[in-house]
Design a protein around this motif. Structure first.
Motif, PDB file in Angstrom:
ATOM      1  N   GLY A  26     122.212  13.854  14.675  1.00 39.30           N
ATOM      2  CA  GLY A  26     123.374  14.553  14.123  1.00 39.30           C
ATOM      3  C   GLY A  26     124.225  13.677  13.224  1.00 39.30           C
ATOM      4  O   GLY A  26     124.948  14.167  12.354  1.00 39.30           O
ATOM      5  N   ASP A  27     124.141  12.366  13.410  1.00 44.04           N
ATOM      6  CA  ASP A  27     124.929  11.433  12.605  1.00 44.04           C
ATOM      7  C   ASP A  27     124.454  11.363  11.160  1.00 44.04           C
ATOM      8  O   ASP A  27     125.220  10.997  10.269  1.00 44.04           O
ATOM      9  CB  ASP A  27     124.886  10.023  13.210  1.00 44.04           C
ATOM     10  N   PHE A  28     123.204  11.713  10.913  1.00 40.29           N
ATOM     11  CA  PHE A  28     122.668  11.612   9.555  1.00 40.29           C
ATOM     12  C   PHE A  28     123.415  12.525   8.584  1.00 40.29           C
ATOM     13  O   PHE A  28     123.594  12.190   7.420  1.00 40.29           O
ATOM     14  CB  PHE A  28     121.169  11.929   9.534  1.00 40.29           C
ATOM     15  N   ALA A  29     123.872  13.669   9.074  1.00 33.62           N
ATOM     16  CA  ALA A  29     124.597  14.604   8.207  1.00 33.62           C
ATOM     17  C   ALA A  29     125.931  14.025   7.748  1.00 33.62           C
ATOM     18  O   ALA A  29     126.452  14.424   6.713  1.00 33.62           O
ATOM     19  CB  ALA A  29     124.823  15.921   8.944  1.00 33.62           C
ATOM     20  N   ASN A  30     126.452  13.081   8.502  1.00 27.49           N
ATOM     21  CA  ASN A  30     127.753  12.501   8.186  1.00 27.49           C
ATOM     22  C   ASN A  30     127.670  11.150   7.479  1.00 27.49           C
ATOM     23  O   ASN A  30     128.700  10.521   7.233  1.00 27.49           O
ATOM     24  CB  ASN A  30     128.587  12.350   9.466  1.00 27.49           C
ATOM     25  N   LEU A  31     126.465  10.690   7.173  1.00 26.58           N
ATOM     26  CA  LEU A  31     126.321   9.415   6.474  1.00 26.58           C
ATOM     27  C   LEU A  31     126.747   9.550   5.018  1.00 26.58           C
ATOM     28  O   LEU A  31     126.454  10.547   4.362  1.00 26.58           O
ATOM     29  CB  LEU A  31     124.872   8.930   6.521  1.00 26.58           C
TER      30      LEU A  31
END
Length: 72
Positions: A26-31
């Motif tokens: 899920g963190d990839f969307a916020n990179l």
């Protein structure tokens, strides 16, 4: 001497635990993408300024593998 060695080991373990940063899917969307390096790596950072160097080929392979597993 043993007590001192044990204390140093415990302190070292605590410091190592503080340095662990985990990246979840899920963190990839916020990179935030900063750029590309050497035609094969993506440089990105999180909102809390953790810097990541992502291997584009490995990311693509992981994506394709997971897609194949879902669809078959």
């Amino acid at each position: 001497m043993r007590d001192r060695k044990r204390a140093l080991q415990e302190t070292s373990r605590e410091v190592e635990d503080d340095k662990i940063v985990k990246l979840h899917k899920g963190d990839f969307a916020n990179l935030e993408i900063i750029g590309q390096f050497n035609l094969g790596f993506i440089i990105a950072k999180t909102r809390d300024n953790h810097l990541y160097i992502l291997d584009q080929h490995a990311c693509d392979e992981k994506y394709n593998f997971e897609k194949l597993c879902r669809e078959t």
